[in-house]
Design a protein around this motif. Structure first.
Motif, PDB file in Angstrom:
ATOM      1  N   ILE A 118       0.810  -1.217   0.000  1.00 60.01           N
ATOM      2  CA  ILE A 118       0.000   0.000   0.000  1.00 60.01           C
ATOM      3  C   ILE A 118       0.846   1.271   0.000  1.00 60.01           C
ATOM      4  O   ILE A 118       0.354   2.367  -0.255  1.00 60.01           O
ATOM      5  N   THR A 119       2.157   1.160   0.262  1.00 58.88           N
ATOM      6  CA  THR A 119       3.019   2.345   0.367  1.00 58.88           C
ATOM      7  C   THR A 119       3.149   3.034  -0.987  1.00 58.88           C
ATOM      8  O   THR A 119       3.492   2.393  -1.985  1.00 58.88           O
ATOM      9  N   THR A 141      -0.003   5.987  -6.023  1.00 57.01           N
ATOM     10  CA  THR A 141      -0.598   5.613  -4.741  1.00 57.01           C
ATOM     11  C   THR A 141      -1.493   4.392  -4.938  1.00 57.01           C
ATOM     12  O   THR A 141      -2.541   4.491  -5.589  1.00 57.01           O
ATOM     13  N   SER A 182      -4.242   1.426  -4.208  1.00 59.19           N
ATOM     14  CA  SER A 182      -5.507   1.289  -3.485  1.00 59.19           C
ATOM     15  C   SER A 182      -5.825  -0.193  -3.350  1.00 59.19           C
ATOM     16  O   SER A 182      -5.191  -1.031  -3.985  1.00 59.19           O
ATOM     17  N   ALA A 183      -6.803  -0.503  -2.535  1.00 65.43           N
ATOM     18  CA  ALA A 183      -7.060  -1.899  -2.169  1.00 65.43           C
ATOM     19  C   ALA A 183      -8.260  -2.458  -2.926  1.00 65.43           C
ATOM     20  O   ALA A 183      -9.172  -1.733  -3.323  1.00 65.43           O
ATOM     21  N   TYR A 243      -3.797  -5.216  -3.400  1.00 63.68           N
ATOM     22  CA  TYR A 243      -3.572  -3.819  -3.747  1.00 63.68           C
ATOM     23  C   TYR A 243      -3.383  -3.688  -5.247  1.00 63.68           C
ATOM     24  O   TYR A 243      -2.808  -4.571  -5.905  1.00 63.68           O
TER      25      TYR A 243
END
Length: 994
Positions: A741-742, A778, A780-781, A974
């Motif tokens: 997620i980083t 970035t 996302s899940a 992710y």
């Protein structure tokens, strides 16, 4: 420190054992047990660590030589090599030497290897497979076993389930290879670590012969900070490495430390011992790894190779061949073996001496010797020793056979017979005998393509029964309709010469007439499929050379596959000769015909047919002349059915007793049966009445025993939901995000100017500029969950309910990535759009697209090879026609076309750009829709593998926590998307309505 390093530290496992490529993922209980076991024995090493040792690398190359040997299947009955598609090319996309090399590496280092079956033949046997990386396979073992029985790899396959890339996979789709020896990474770990330590010590002494010397400040010297000390030591080390003179400042004192030299440490002897230990762990001869352990001065190369096969390579050879010989891969009666002939081949002098002796003994022929030496067959006029000739043809056939040509074509006449039809040009009739003669199958010519292959029959390749009369003549390969038998079968220069005696009677007369009238004047050979032995053609690509086959029957046919071998002669017996047809307007009807017959006068038939064509042109009958044929009958489900009801012979009262005063009595009928000796009730009327009563009273049908014959559950036939293709995700997929997620960034070009220009003599050029930037991504899940009751979880099911739910979640995860890709593309604003004319089709649409593609050739450095089309535009391209109704993007036989279509329109080649249909792109008829053309290097997608979560509790409405009654199953992962250069993206806009 990560979680696993903390666990390893607690269990006493050294940290360096946790390498990224150490082993495949596995359940946590198995991981903890393996970590405890590895800590007890010193731990295993990774494959990369082992391959860093030259001795291991050399041993791996030696064992990997097995991968260069050809694999072949043999029939046990006669040890004849049989072609096997799986062995010929295991993975269609990877050379066999790579697939086998990876398999042997797995067996050597981990004692187990996996293949996944990717294609099967009609009988279900594998014809292609793919090697699986060990990290993608997880074996989940059951926990209710009484006693463990692991294989050398540590896997206990009894009742275990297998997951490939996180998806439950059937054992039937996997081929597991097991080594008889334990994994080298475990049993040889100490030897490998010792070799690495010795190598590190040797490298240290090579880089710095005095590694323990040090500096101290002299008395009264000014103090210096740490940075100055580090700088000085770096300069000193660099000077010593370059073997130049190093200067010691007056403020420092150089202190020498007496340390043992490499000779005193016996590093050479230690390295030799480490290599010897590795050789022993691998079962290899130390001399093969560069360590001399004997004083031998002579060794026969063939004997050494034989010893190497027997002692070192045999476990790996048998591990592969024994597994491939098992019933799920190879048919019964066949085995798989490595061909060691080339590996163990002696020098030419010894080989030819053995061949000469074998030929003199009659054990081998010239053709067999040439095959062994891969020399190919001798020309017909150079055969040193002719092979044993099959039964010679009759003298009367020789002149006819001399003029027969050859030209085979392969056809398949059914599952039980392999048929090859042939056809000759010459035709003659002799009415003295009832015989048919001709060349049944020619030699030495390639057939036309059938099933993607061509076939050629080698001279002498056909065999038949010793009693030639056992070979029957049939009509169109119908074995139940034999019309004659073989009088003579033999080899002619053109092919297989045959003479058949046709049976007397109506069927035989009919066959002779059809052959004489050239209606059925072709011969077709029916071969036993199990007897056919074929090898790849040595000179022609995509062709087979048939070496041996058994003839079961030969058929008379109307449409032979070979144009060069028709029936060469038809002969009637004078006694049974059919009379010539009298001149009449219609054939005389027989007294009681079984079916209407056609007149045999072909001229009259042709005249009638011509007349019918003329009548049809003038509105006449639509059915051609000829006998009436059977028409389909009309089935009327509402047709009334008549029933006949007769009284029962015996009547009973409410209590079940016989009513007195009847016409027949049960006891009297039993007495009559006994008197007439009719125990089965088939001779007398009384017996029939009694048996009818018993049958009606004690009749048992399926409805009476449905409790003891329940329906059978077939879990192996479970039908799951089909998967969508994911073309968009396949275009942009760049693997997993770097760190879950980083968020992460990557640099990219922004602008540049003035870096190059014309030069003016004597003038200094002006400096240019280069500007870079970066882009942040970035992730996302993606997530999902489902709950099932504790009872359903414990019952499991077959297939297990949890497995069905998980498979559906994984399917939804992949579809979610495809939809997310389409959504991301629709958020982009392309630098330039490609707008196709609204409502355009056919040549107009194609011309507009080709003009747009031509314009792209003037764009800087982009390769627009990814083209995903929405439904409406894709259908318009697929249906495009020119003014003559010729497809613009044909599937078959493209000619003068700027594109083609794959089979079933799976993809379209549109002026060199491969377009794929995408279900995820929005498509509405009558409105503008977006398709996307882009350079795959400019659009990126990342996603982690779906993670399976199992947890107690929860409810469907997410309001109640029920840790006992419910079990939850979740999925987590992710995803991330980015466009690194918008200039590499084109939005293709099309509206079906003008």
């Amino acid at each position: 420190m990560g979680i696993w390093r903390r666990v390893g530290s607690f269990l006493g496992v050294p940290a360096h054992q946790f390498a990224a490529d150490e082993s495949a993922p596995q359940p946590i209980d198995q991981m903890l047990r393996s970590m405890l076991a590895s800590a007890a024995v010193g731990g295993r090493v990774s494959r990369n660590e082992a391959l860093a040792v030259p001795a291991v690398q050399q041993g791996r190359r030696m064992v990997g030589a097995v991968a260069t040997l050809p694999l072949a299947a043999y029939r046990l009955a006669d040890w004849v090599e049989i072609d096997n598609p799986l062995l010929r090319q295991i993975d269609p996309d990877v050379p066999n030497v790579i697939t086998l090399g990876q398999t042997i590496d797995d067996l050597l280092f981990d004692a187990v290897s996996w293949w996944r079956v990717t294609a099967r033949d009609f009988d279900g046997f594998p014809i292609s497979a793919r090697h699986l990386d060990l990290t993608s396979v997880v074996v989940r073992q059951r926990n209710d076993r009484q006693s463990p029985a692991p294989l050398p790899s540590g896997i206990d396959p009894r009742g275990a389930t297998v997951y490939v890339d996180g998806v439950l996979t059937s054992w039937a789709d996997l081929i597991r290879f097991d080594s008889p020896s334990p994994p080298l990474l475990t049993v040889g770990a100490r030897a490998v670590r010792r070799a690495l330590a010795i190598d590190n010590a040797a490298e240290m002494y090579a880089n710095d012969p005095r590694p323990l010397d040090y500096f101290t400040p002299v008395e009264g010297a000014d103090p210096v900070d740490d940075d100055e000390i580090v700088d000085f030591l770096g300069v000193w080390r660099g000077a010593r490495r370059e073997r130049s003179t190093a200067y010691v400042p007056t403020a420092l004192k150089y202190n020498e430390v007496t340390a043992p030299s490499p000779q005193e440490l016996q590093l050479v002897e230690l390295q030799r011992q480490a290599t010897l230990d590795i050789a022993n762990a691998m079962g290899a001869d130390p001399e093969d790894l560069g360590v001399s352990t004997t004083s031998r001065t002579y060794a026969n190369a063939v004997d050494r190779r034989q010893d190497k096969v027997n002692t070192t390579l045999a476990p790996f050879i048998r591990a592969i061949t024994d597994r491939l010989s098992m019933g799920d891969v190879t048919r019964r009666g066949y085995v798989v073996r490595f061909d060691l002939d080339d590996f163990l081949k002696a020098n030419p002098t010894d080989r030819w001496a053995v061949y000469s002796q074998a030929k003199a003994m009659g054990a081998m022929g010239v053709s067999e010797i040439r095959t062994k030496e891969k020399l190919g067959p001798l020309p017909d006029d150079a055969e040193a020793t002719p092979p044993p000739a099959p039964p010679a043809p009759a003298e009367d056939d020789e002149q006819a056979d001399a003029d027969l040509a050859a030209g085979p074509v392969l056809t398949f006449g059914g599952a039980e017979l392999l048929t090859f039809a042939a056809d000759t040009i010459e035709f003659s009739v002799d009415r003295e005998t009832r015989t048919i003669r001709g060349t049944a199958l020619p030699y030495g010519k390639l057939s036309s393509t059938k099933g993607g292959l061509k076939y050629e029959f080698e001279r002498g390749s056909l065999r038949w029964a010793t009693d030639v009369s056992r070979t029957k003549l049939t009509e169109d390969h119908e074995m139940t309709k034999a019309i004659g038998y073989a009088l003579e079968l033999g080899e002619a220069r053109g092919g297989l010469a045959s003479v058949f005696k046709v049976a007397r009677g109506a069927e035989g007369d009919r066959a002779l007439t059809l052959a004489e009238d050239k209606v059925k004047d072709g011969l077709s050979v029916g071969l036993d499929p199990e007897s056919v032995r074929a090898v790849p053609h040595p000179r022609v690509k995509n062709a087979l050379l048939v070496k041996s086959a058994f003839v079961r029957e030969i058929a008379l046919t109307a449409a032979p596959s070979f144009d060069d071998a028709r029936v060469s002669a038809v002969a009637f017996n004078q006694e049974d000769q059919m009379p010539d047809e009298p001149e009449q307007t219609a054939p005389a009807a027989p007294a009681a015909p079984a079916a209407p017959e056609q007149p045999n006068d072909q001229a009259a038939q042709f005249a009638a047919f011509t007349a019918w064509q003329a009548e049809q042109a003038n509105g006449g009958p639509t059915r051609p002349p000829g006998p009436e044929t059977e028409r389909p009958r009309v089935v009327n489900p509402t047709r009334p059915v008549a029933f006949v009801s007769e009284p029962q012979p015996y009547r009973f009262d409410r209590a079940g007793n016989f009513v007195p005063g009847q016409e027949f009595t049960f006891s009297a009928d039993l007495h009559a049966m006994a008197a007439e000796n009719d125990p089965f009730g088939t001779k007398t009327e009384a017996g029939k009445r009694v048996m009818a009563l018993l049958a009606a009273t004690f009749d048992v049908d399926s409805a009476d025993i449905n409790e003891v014959t329940p329906a059978i559950n077939r879990p192996d036939m479970y039908v799951d939901q089909r998967d969508y293709r994911t073309p968009l995700w396949n275009f942009v997929n760049k693997g997993a995000p770097p760190n879950g997620i980083t968020p992460f960034i990557f640099p990219k070009f922004s602008s540049a100017s003035g870096l190059v220009g014309d030069h003016t003599e004597g003038t200094e050029p002006t400096g240019g500029t280069l500007v870079t930037t970066n882009q942040t991504v970035t992730p996302s899940a993606l997530s999902g969950k489902a709950y099932i009751t504790r009872e359903v979880w414990d019952m499991g099911g077959n297939p297990a309910v949890s497995t069905l739910i998980w498979n559906q979640m994984v399917r939804g995860y992949r579809e979610g990535l495809e939809s997310a890709t389409a959504t991301f593309l629709n958020t982009l604003t392309a630098a330039t759009d490609i707008t196709l004319p609204a409502g355009s089709a056919d040549e107009t649409l194609a011309a507009a697209w080709e003009a747009a593609v031509a314009d792209l050739q003037f764009i800087r450095g982009y390769d627009f090879e990814a083209f995903a089309l929405e439904k409406e535009l894709y259908k318009k391209f697929a249906a495009a026609r020119d003014t003559s109704e010729r497809p613009l993007y044909p599937i078959l036989s493209p000619m003068n076309a700027n594109g083609t279509a794959a089979s079933r329109f799976r993809t379209l080649n549109l002026a060199g750009v491969t377009g794929v249909p995408s279900w995820a792109l929005a498509s509405t008829a009558g409105s503008p829709n977006n398709s996307w053309l882009f350079d795959p290097t400019t659009v990126h997608g990342w996603a982690t593998a779906p993670q399976r979560l199992e947890f107690p509790g929860g409810s469907d409405d997410n309001t109640t926590y029920q840790p006992v009654a419910k079990v939850g199953l979740g999925i987590w992962g992710y995803k991330a998307f980015a466009n690194s250069d918008i200039a590499g993206v084109r939005q293709v806009i099309y509206d079906t309505t003008a």
